[in-house]
Design an enzyme around this catalytic site. Structure first.
Site, mmCIF file in Angstrom:
data_model
loop_
_atom_site.group_PDB
_atom_site.id
_atom_site.type_symbol
_atom_site.label_atom_id
_atom_site.label_comp_id
_atom_site.label_asym_id
_atom_site.label_seq_id
_atom_site.Cartn_x
_atom_site.Cartn_y
_atom_site.Cartn_z
ATOM 1 N N HIS A 90 2.933 -8.259 -1.973
ATOM 2 C CA HIS A 90 3.023 -6.824 -2.264
ATOM 3 C C HIS A 90 1.677 -6.118 -2.409
ATOM 4 C CE1 HIS A 90 2.633 -8.143 -6.519
ATOM 5 N NE2 HIS A 90 2.206 -6.914 -6.753
ATOM 6 N N GLU A 94 -2.899 -3.410 0.317
ATOM 7 C CA GLU A 94 -3.663 -2.517 -0.553
ATOM 8 C C GLU A 94 -5.030 -3.090 -0.914
ATOM 9 O OE1 GLU A 94 -4.973 0.297 -3.377
ATOM 10 O OE2 GLU A 94 -3.709 0.392 -1.621
ATOM 11 N N ASP A 95 -5.090 -4.405 -1.176
ATOM 12 C CA ASP A 95 -6.305 -4.987 -1.771
ATOM 13 C C ASP A 95 -7.110 -5.907 -0.863
ATOM 14 O OD1 ASP A 95 -5.739 -3.685 -4.107
ATOM 15 O OD2 ASP A 95 -4.736 -5.376 -5.050
#
Length: 741
Positions: A90, A94-95
């Site tokens: 998840h 994003e990271d």
């Protein structure tokens, strides 16, 4: 030597990562086949590689977090392989350097779509989005795209709350407040009651640490006594249930810290005065056919032994909650005169209560998305979002939260169809629940065969027939009593459309009238009209012309300032803006007192030194942790930061003229009914004492009446005078008063 230590630490970490991964797989709620395990392993390998150089604020390897989130998804929420894989990845997009395209290529569009939704939420959260901002609507829209996005996000938030102690205090407060505001209600709506309770407790731990610690300590201190009581209570029931040949399990559990805290506040009592601090749960074995029969059989046995409180019976077996929750709740008077809540449910119902949405997938044969009550709710969210232009962000969020947490009533149509509505819903809410057109043209309703107005508050079990007329249109006062977001948004949309149409007519009328007054219609004239008639915008000017509020006489006065001798003289007069300041300044000087909240209460406060507000400034209150309310100007340099990050602490404030303020008070009267009583009461208050009655409500039963009268008074002495006079009225035996909350 140092290198060996590093390698040894890394080896220990890798072993721990492997242990946690296996533990997550071991406790999955759904049964996983080989393909499922292969998919989850592939997701784990990618996440491990992507996060290999990252660490959490606790100092642990970052991969611990996705594994724990996946474990919550697999075990506590109970979703399958697709969701477990998405939970493991998840944070990857994003990271890390992985893109959504990479995920889609490796795992397909379904998982990529879920991760895209979760990534959008993460980005919004990192922007410190206020729960009362427009951006938060985008977050909710993302949540509504796929139910699994909501569930994985709840799991992510739960693990973050479990590890929140590593954060700074201000971050703890923001995350905890956001959790109690939106994620706990979302968990409730998804039927995840255990997770909801844990989120509430953890939020309280950081928002009100002293209250939380106090209740938790007292629960520990009374644990032994509570367990003994539960054992005695259950032993009494157990024997009778076994005699009936029933197969069951009885569990006793403590109420959550949050629910005890809420009761203490609501009832204004201490911990010792909350008696129902625990509940007994009877979980019985049964096939689907006999579930209801056995539940009521157990009810009969329990209530034979202990006296029930009929007002506290909750039957969610005959009519499950909209979350799918099924259970029979009985409150009985147990030993030592203590109220005890007994929950009766089958093993299937218990699983539904524990795992919410996921259990529906397991128990519903040939499960279809459109059959799910959760998806029905998701569609309602989308409907709310589609009508977002009719409400500001704060109102939208309030409506959204109301629809998450509102207790339900069940109402029937004349044909026997059943509708679920939030408690407090009116006949008009019911009309809009059936169809928007029925709501728009609703005249009234027959409730259980009797005619009632649109504002009538419905009760569970009512049978409602809606009466419509093609001549009826939505009215502004409808907004005063509708409670569902669908009804509010549809009424507002209709009113705005009607106002726009009327404004267009008004514009045409205005152009003709100005032409008659030898004035050309243009943008500058429109602005001058706004200033002259003190309206917010040009649409309001046109609307007032159409409705006759701005008539020919008013327009002639405006025209005089634009032409002839008057116009020439006006050039040497102060501009309208200057004039307005001069006329308003004396009014400003009268403003000498601050009031707070929707009920305009007088509270203790300090003026903020960062902006030094003075009487008359537009201001707001900010509730600090230790120093009460601090008042800031609305254009204070710190205002944006406070609103964005701690909007839940903002309280409405305004300056008033204390000499002319009216206070609302509620008078309670009780006594023997007689003809002319109401007339005598209103005569004393309105005619003799010249006090405005806001509302009056008197009910009578068997010759005894009870009444509530809401009045607006200037001060306590005026209120005391009313009370003295009412005591002298024939038939009134008791008069008391309470200020409105």
């Amino acid at each position: 030597m140092a290198e060996e230590k590093i390698l040894d630490a890394l080896e220990k970490e890798n072993l721990e990562i492997s242990r946690r991964y296996k533990d997550m797989l071991k406790h999955t709620y759904q049964t996983l086949n080989k393909e499922d395990k292969k998919l989850i392993r592939k997701a784990f390998d990618l996440a491990s590689d992507a996060h290999k150089d990252q660490r959490r604020k606790t100092g642990e390897p970052y991969i611990f977090h996705p594994i724990e989130v996946a474990k919550i998804v697999a075990d506590e929420i109970g979703l399958g392989a697709t969701s477990i894989a998405a939970a493991l990845m998840h944070d990857v997009v994003e990271d890390t350097d992985y893109t959504l395209e990479n995920i889609e290529e490796l795992f397909g569009p379904k998982i990529a779509r879920i991760i895209d939704g979760l990534t959008k939420i993460s980005i919004l959260n990192k922007q410190d989005v206020s729960i009362q901002s427009e951006n938060y609507k985008k977050l909710l829209l993302t949540l509504s795209e796929d139910v699994r996005v909501i569930l994985i996000k709840i799991a992510d938030r739960l693990h973050n709350m479990r590890t929140l102690e590593s954060m700074h205090e201000d971050k703890q407060l923001k995350i905890a407040s956001e959790t109690i505001f939106i994620y706990a209600p979302l968990a409730h709506r998804m039927g995840l009651y255990n997770i909801k309770s844990e989120l509430e407790d953890l939020s309280l731990k950081y928002t009100k640490p002293d209250d939380y610690s106090s209740i938790e300590r007292k629960l520990q201190e009374t644990k032994e006594e509570r367990e003994k009581y539960i054992e005695d209570f259950t032993n009494t029931i157990k024997e009778r249930l076994e005699d009936e040949g029933l197969h069951f399990d009885i569990k006793g559990r403590s109420k959550s810290v949050f629910s005890i805290h809420r009761k203490m506040l609501a009832q204004n009592v201490g911990f010792e005065e909350i008696y129902d601090r625990f509940a007994i749960r009877i979980i019985y074995k049964s096939d689907k056919k006999n579930e209801k029969f056995i539940a009521w059989k157990i009810y009969s046995i329990v209530t034979d032994i202990f006296r029930p409180n009929p007002k506290r019976l909750r039957d969610w077996i005959s009519q499950p909650k909209s979350t799918g929750y099924e259970s029979l709740h009985i409150t009985v008077m147990g030993p030592m005169a203590r109220w005890v809540e007994v929950q009766v449910r089958s093993e299937r119902m218990d699983e539904l209560a524990e795992h919410g949405v996921a259990a529906h997938y397991k128990y519903k044969e040939n499960y279809k998305v459109e059959d799910s009550k959760v998806d029905e709710w998701i569609n309602q969210v989308r409907d709310m979002l589609e009508n977002h232009e009719t409400q500001d962000a704060t109102e939208f969020i309030d409506n959204f939260k109301f629809n998450l947490y509102a207790k339900e009533i069940y109402v029937f149509t004349p044909k026997g169809d059943l509708y679920s509505l939030p408690r407090g819903a009116s006949s008009l809410d019911f009309a809009y629940a059936i169809h928007s057109n029925i709501g728009d043209t609703c005249l009234g309703a027959k409730v259980n065969g009797k005619l009632y107005p649109l504002s009538h508050e419905l009760q569970s079990g009512d049978q409602v027939e809606i009466i419509t007329s093609s001549h009826q249109k939505p009215k502004p006062d409808w907004l005063e009593f509708v409670v569902t977001s669908k009804a509010r948004s549809k009424v507002k949309a209709s009113l705005n459309a009607a106002k726009r149409a009327t404004s267009e007519e008004g514009k045409e009328i205005l152009i003709r009238k100005l032409r008659h007054l030898k004035i050309d219609f243009n943008e500058k004239i429109t602005t001058d009209l706004q200033l002259f008639f003190k309206t917010k915008n040009s649409q309001d000017v046109f609307y007032k012309v159409a409705t006759g509020e701005i008539d020919n006489k008013s327009l002639r006065k405006f025209a005089e300032g634009k032409s002839g001798i008057t116009g020439f003289i006006n050039r040497f007069r102060p501009k309208m803006g200057t004039k307005s300041v001069v006329t308003e300044e004396p009014e400003r000087q009268k403003l000498d007192s601050l009031v707070f909240g929707p009920d305009e209460e007088k509270l203790d406060y300090d003026l903020a030194s960062c902006c030094n507000p003075i009487a008359g400034d537009k201001v707001f209150g900010f509730v600090t942790v230790a120093k009460g309310i601090r008042v800031h100007k609305k254009d204070c340099p710190n205002a944006v930061s406070l609103q964005a990050n701690q909007a839940y602490r903002i309280i409405k404030a305004k300056w008033i003229d204390s000499s002319s303020q009216l206070y609302r008070a509620i008078l309670n009267i009780h006594g023997l009914d007689r003809i002319g009583l109401v007339n005598d009461v209103t005569k004393i208050i309105s005619s003799n004492l010249s006090v405005h009655i806001r509302s009056i409500n008197i009910s009578e039963e068997d010759g005894i009446f009870d009444g509530k009268i809401s009045v607006s008074v200037k001060n306590k002495s005026q209120l005391d005078k009313i009370l003295e006079e009412l005591k002298l009225v024939e038939g009134i035996q008791k008069v008391s008063r309470t200020y409105a909350n």
